[in-house]
Design a protein around this motif. Structure first.
Motif, PDB file in Angstrom:
ATOM      1  N   PRO A 163       0.795  -1.234   0.000  1.00  0.00           N
ATOM      2  CA  PRO A 163       0.000   0.000   0.000  1.00  0.00           C
ATOM      3  C   PRO A 163       0.825   1.281   0.000  1.00  0.00           C
ATOM      4  O   PRO A 163       0.367   2.304  -0.527  1.00  0.00           O
ATOM      5  CB  PRO A 163      -0.827  -0.117   1.288  1.00  0.00           C
ATOM      6  CG  PRO A 163      -0.053  -1.039   2.169  1.00  0.00           C
ATOM      7  CD  PRO A 163       0.601  -2.020   1.244  1.00  0.00           C
ATOM      8  N   PHE A 164       2.024   1.253   0.561  1.00  0.00           N
ATOM      9  CA  PHE A 164       2.776   2.492   0.699  1.00  0.00           C
ATOM     10  C   PHE A 164       3.534   2.857  -0.569  1.00  0.00           C
ATOM     11  O   PHE A 164       3.493   3.999  -1.024  1.00  0.00           O
ATOM     12  CB  PHE A 164       3.728   2.391   1.897  1.00  0.00           C
ATOM     13  CG  PHE A 164       2.998   2.326   3.206  1.00  0.00           C
ATOM     14  CD1 PHE A 164       2.514   3.473   3.813  1.00  0.00           C
ATOM     15  CD2 PHE A 164       2.765   1.101   3.816  1.00  0.00           C
ATOM     16  CE1 PHE A 164       1.828   3.408   5.009  1.00  0.00           C
ATOM     17  CE2 PHE A 164       2.072   1.028   5.018  1.00  0.00           C
ATOM     18  CZ  PHE A 164       1.601   2.185   5.612  1.00  0.00           C
ATOM     19  N   VAL A 165       4.225   1.891  -1.162  1.00  0.00           N
ATOM     20  CA  VAL A 165       4.966   2.208  -2.377  1.00  0.00           C
ATOM     21  C   VAL A 165       4.008   2.519  -3.526  1.00  0.00           C
ATOM     22  O   VAL A 165       4.277   3.401  -4.357  1.00  0.00           O
ATOM     23  CB  VAL A 165       5.942   1.069  -2.750  1.00  0.00           C
ATOM     24  CG1 VAL A 165       5.200  -0.184  -3.199  1.00  0.00           C
ATOM     25  CG2 VAL A 165       6.911   1.524  -3.837  1.00  0.00           C
ATOM     26  N   THR A 166       2.888   1.838  -3.600  1.00  0.00           N
ATOM     27  CA  THR A 166       1.934   2.129  -4.675  1.00  0.00           C
ATOM     28  C   THR A 166       1.309   3.512  -4.494  1.00  0.00           C
ATOM     29  O   THR A 166       1.092   4.228  -5.473  1.00  0.00           O
ATOM     30  CB  THR A 166       0.825   1.067  -4.715  1.00  0.00           C
ATOM     31  OG1 THR A 166       0.249   0.918  -3.403  1.00  0.00           O
ATOM     32  CG2 THR A 166       1.369  -0.277  -5.181  1.00  0.00           C
ATOM     33  N   GLU A 167       1.057   3.905  -3.254  1.00  0.00           N
ATOM     34  CA  GLU A 167       0.510   5.246  -3.007  1.00  0.00           C
ATOM     35  C   GLU A 167       1.537   6.317  -3.372  1.00  0.00           C
ATOM     36  O   GLU A 167       1.189   7.359  -3.949  1.00  0.00           O
ATOM     37  CB  GLU A 167       0.100   5.377  -1.538  1.00  0.00           C
ATOM     38  CG  GLU A 167      -0.517   6.710  -1.171  1.00  0.00           C
ATOM     39  CD  GLU A 167      -1.956   6.850  -1.616  1.00  0.00           C
ATOM     40  OE1 GLU A 167      -2.648   7.739  -1.101  1.00  0.00           O
ATOM     41  OE2 GLU A 167      -2.410   6.068  -2.497  1.00  0.00           O
ATOM     42  N   GLU A 168       2.812   6.056  -3.058  1.00  0.00           N
ATOM     43  CA  GLU A 168       3.867   7.013  -3.387  1.00  0.00           C
ATOM     44  C   GLU A 168       3.971   7.212  -4.899  1.00  0.00           C
ATOM     45  O   GLU A 168       3.972   8.343  -5.394  1.00  0.00           O
ATOM     46  CB  GLU A 168       5.199   6.515  -2.822  1.00  0.00           C
ATOM     47  CG  GLU A 168       6.413   7.307  -3.245  1.00  0.00           C
ATOM     48  CD  GLU A 168       6.415   8.732  -2.724  1.00  0.00           C
ATOM     49  OE1 GLU A 168       7.167   9.572  -3.276  1.00  0.00           O
ATOM     50  OE2 GLU A 168       5.674   9.023  -1.759  1.00  0.00           O
ATOM     51  N   VAL A 169       4.067   6.120  -5.643  1.00  0.00           N
ATOM     52  CA  VAL A 169       4.199   6.236  -7.095  1.00  0.00           C
ATOM     53  C   VAL A 169       2.955   6.863  -7.708  1.00  0.00           C
ATOM     54  O   VAL A 169       3.049   7.709  -8.616  1.00  0.00           O
ATOM     55  CB  VAL A 169       4.471   4.848  -7.719  1.00  0.00           C
ATOM     56  CG1 VAL A 169       4.456   4.931  -9.244  1.00  0.00           C
ATOM     57  CG2 VAL A 169       5.802   4.295  -7.228  1.00  0.00           C
ATOM     58  N   TRP A 170       1.789   6.493  -7.211  1.00  0.00           N
ATOM     59  CA  TRP A 170       0.537   7.061  -7.743  1.00  0.00           C
ATOM     60  C   TRP A 170       0.530   8.582  -7.601  1.00  0.00           C
ATOM     61  O   TRP A 170       0.064   9.294  -8.490  1.00  0.00           O
ATOM     62  CB  TRP A 170      -0.644   6.447  -7.005  1.00  0.00           C
ATOM     63  CG  TRP A 170      -1.997   6.753  -7.592  1.00  0.00           C
ATOM     64  CD1 TRP A 170      -2.846   7.751  -7.231  1.00  0.00           C
ATOM     65  CD2 TRP A 170      -2.660   6.041  -8.645  1.00  0.00           C
ATOM     66  NE1 TRP A 170      -3.997   7.718  -7.976  1.00  0.00           N
ATOM     67  CE2 TRP A 170      -3.910   6.665  -8.859  1.00  0.00           C
ATOM     68  CE3 TRP A 170      -2.318   4.934  -9.426  1.00  0.00           C
ATOM     69  CZ2 TRP A 170      -4.821   6.214  -9.806  1.00  0.00           C
ATOM     70  CZ3 TRP A 170      -3.223   4.490 -10.381  1.00  0.00           C
ATOM     71  CH2 TRP A 170      -4.452   5.129 -10.570  1.00  0.00           C
ATOM     72  N   SER A 171       1.081   9.069  -6.487  1.00  0.00           N
ATOM     73  CA  SER A 171       1.069  10.521  -6.236  1.00  0.00           C
ATOM     74  C   SER A 171       1.982  11.273  -7.192  1.00  0.00           C
ATOM     75  O   SER A 171       1.859  12.491  -7.337  1.00  0.00           O
ATOM     76  CB  SER A 171       1.495  10.803  -4.792  1.00  0.00           C
ATOM     77  OG  SER A 171       2.880  10.525  -4.589  1.00  0.00           O
TER      78      SER A 171
END
Length: 614
Positions: free
Chosen positions: A494-502
């Motif tokens: 959840p954290f790396v995907t949220e970072e890249v999405w942003s």
């Protein structure tokens, strides 16, 4: 003194004429019935047994199934309590004699009282045979050195026995993930031996909001409970008073007494769905939420939390509390023993989270399938961290150059999107069936293929080496793949995907629309099975070229002077569709093909001392 019946096996001819009749107990002259029950052992002793309330759990079974009265003599301190023979429940043909005998054992421990009873039987001439010690199984408290004794006490119960079949039906109605966990529930319900005792004698907990009147003689009248109006709930009877009384009357003759018990943990937590949906507080919210979709929980509390929640929903609402139950397993230590505080083998997560990241730890947890016990494995966390870092780096590569964009027309791009669309369908189906582990495995396998092969094959083309249209096709396919992969991995990382999405999208990936195969196939103008085969063929050849370089211990940047690919004619034809991408990715100077059994011959460029290959 606690004897309430005699029992013998139904087929025991010695006692069959006595079934249904009554006999008198020695010393206490109490009239008790003679009953038949299959648990009585004709080969044990005389074949007839006394049912006392309660000597052991078999007595409990006989008492319940034969519908017998209770004569409880043991106090919580392990001694025999005072009894007044001749009163209700303590009837005797000779109350005075019974009282005289009993007064000699009142206040004694079980072992001392047993010795005293033997002496009284001898004196009365009622003892047949010699007293001899016997060896038999008894239950012990795990931290004590004396056998457990069963005492009688007032408790609160919820009826369960009469709803057994209905509860089994609810179990079949519930969707279990995994399905075999339903067997544990059914075994528990089928094996129920009594109603559910929901009261506990502890200090902390939810109290029963009930009082009892105390007679002028100081006796608490438990059969006449004082129930508060529902508008006063919740309340604590130990601090509040019933209607018509004042605080000075607490625990006084003519006054009242609060119920001293609290509710069992499961008696309150069994209502968690109702509490979450604000039952009796917000009717609209409750109607929209209840029954819920999912109960996630461990397999060890199926018999407690899950069962009790199903029971309460059945009794209160005539329904299940949720439609699905996702059952997880235990976390095991490296020796595959359950982690628990009492065993001292628990690993605290803080250092692991700092070392491997939350995504790494979550990845390890997701690798344990539904219902499966999962051994603690820091190695799996390292794999999860590596996956998260690879996703970060691959995303940086894709987002470094996002223009030009155009229609997805290239065979490799269409093949990749077709394969990805199948992954989306498979992962969606897996998650719909709560098989999150398989969804992760499939997504991870595609991602590594995507990074190891597709990214390398399109790298030259997306930089414009093959023209603007070819670059536009690659960039559009890459961005679509990244968007899809981020959403597929979001539940697990959840954290790396949220970072890249942003970096390139608004909002949160966790609130984005779940990917669909339709959006990918629309972008690629439909499924392209030939493209899928071409991508697989290109990956195989590229892998063989890399293998040759590794075997000769040459850098991956070493040029391949000539590569010959042999295969069936229809598969050789695929090479033409991906020739330029394959030659660029493998640094192939000359790529030839021939018909035959699959094989790849690689001739590497010669090494020039102090320079590049030639």
């Amino acid at each position: 003194p606690a004897c309430v019946a005699l029992v013998a096996h139904p087929d025991d001819e010695r006692y069959r004429p006595l079934f249904g009749q009554a006999v008198l107990t020695p010393l206490f002259r109490a009239r008790v019935p003679v009953k038949a029950h299959p648990l009585a052992d004709p080969e044990k002793g005389s074949g007839v047994a006394m049912i006392c309330t309660f000597g052991d759990v078999t007595d409990v079974v006989w008492w319940r199934e034969l519908d017998l009265p209770v004569r409880g003599v043991l106090q919580p301190n392990g001694t025999l309590r005072p009894v007044r023979w001749g009163e209700v429940g303590w009837e005797s043909e000779d109350p005075a004699a019974a009282q005289a005998h009993y007064d000699q054992v009142a206040g004694l421990s079980v072992s001392k009282a047993r010795t005293q009873i033997v002496e009284q039987l001898k004196e009365a001439g009622a003892l047949i045979g010699d007293v001899r010690p016997i060896m038999h199984n008894v239950k012990f408290y795990e931290k004590g050195d004396r056998p457990l004794e069963i005492i009688t006490s007032r408790q609160w119960f919820l009826k369960t026995m009469e709803f057994r079949e209905a509860l089994l039906a609810r179990g079949r109605e519930l969707r279990w993930h995994p399905e075999y966990m339903r067997t544990r529930y059914e075994n528990w319900v089928t094996g129920l031996a009594g109603d559910w005792c929901i009261s506990r004698q502890r200090f902390f907990g939810v109290p029963f909001p009930v009082w009892y009147p105390i007679g002028a003689d100081g006796v608490v009248r438990f059969t006449e409970p004082l129930i508060p109006d529902e508008s006063r709930l919740p309340l604590d009877p130990s601090t509040e008073v019933p209607e018509g009384y004042d605080p000075t009357q607490r625990d006084q003759p003519g006054g009242f007494a609060a119920d001293p018990d609290i509710m069992d943990t499961w008696a309150t937590s069994s209502l968690t769905p109702q509490i979450a949906a604000r039952w009796e507080e917000d009717g609209d919210l409750f109607e929209r939420l209840f029954p819920f979709d999912l109960r996630p929980q461990g397999h060890d509390i199926i018999r407690t939390w899950l069962f009790s929640t199903v029971l309460r929903a059945h009794l209160e609402h005539g329904s299940l509390p949720w439609t699905d139950a996702a059952i997880s397993g235990w976390v095991l230590d490296p020796d595959r023993k359950k982690m628990s505080k009492s065993k001292g083998n628990v690993v605290t997560p803080f250092a692991l989270l700092e070392e491997h990241g939350s995504d790494g730890a979550r990845y390890w947890a997701a690798k344990g399938g539904p219902g499966a016990d999962t051994a603690f494995d820091a190695g799996q966390m390292r794999v999860g961290r590596r996956l998260a870092i690879k996703l970060l780096n691959a995303s940086k590569f894709i987002l470094t150059k996002t223009e030009p964009r155009g229609e997805v027309t290239h065979t490799l791009d269409r093949g990749m999107l077709t394969t990805l669309s199948k992954l989306v369908d498979d992962a969606t189906a897996d998650l719909d069936s709560y098989n999150y582990t398989r969804a992760l495995e499939h997504s991870e396998a595609f991602f590594w293929f995507f990074c190891d092969n597709y990214l390398e094959l399109v790298k030259s083309r997306r930089y414009g080496d093959h023209g603007e249209a070819a670059a536009g096709s690659a960039n559009s396919a890459l961005l679509a793949a990244l968007s899809t992969l981020l959403r597929l991995f979001a539940p697990f990382l959840p954290f790396v995907t949220e970072e890249v999405w942003s970096w390139w999208q608004s909002g949160s990936v966790h609130r984005a629309t779940w990917p669909s195969s339709k959006e990918l196939l629309t972008l690629s103008s439909g499924a392209d099975d030939r493209g899928v085969m071409a991508l697989e063929m290109a990956a195989m050849v590229l892998g063989d070229v890399r293998k040759k370089k590794s075997e000769e211990q040459r850098p991956m940047k070493t040029a391949a002077r000539r590569v010959l690919v042999r295969d069936r004619a229809d598969r050789i034809a695929l090479i033409d569709d991906v020739r330029r991408d394959l030659m660029a990715a493998g640094l192939i100077e000359r790529l030839d093909t021939a018909s035959g059994e699959y094989g790849v011959d690689v001739e590497l460029a010669e090494v020039v001392p102090g320079g590049a290959g030639t």
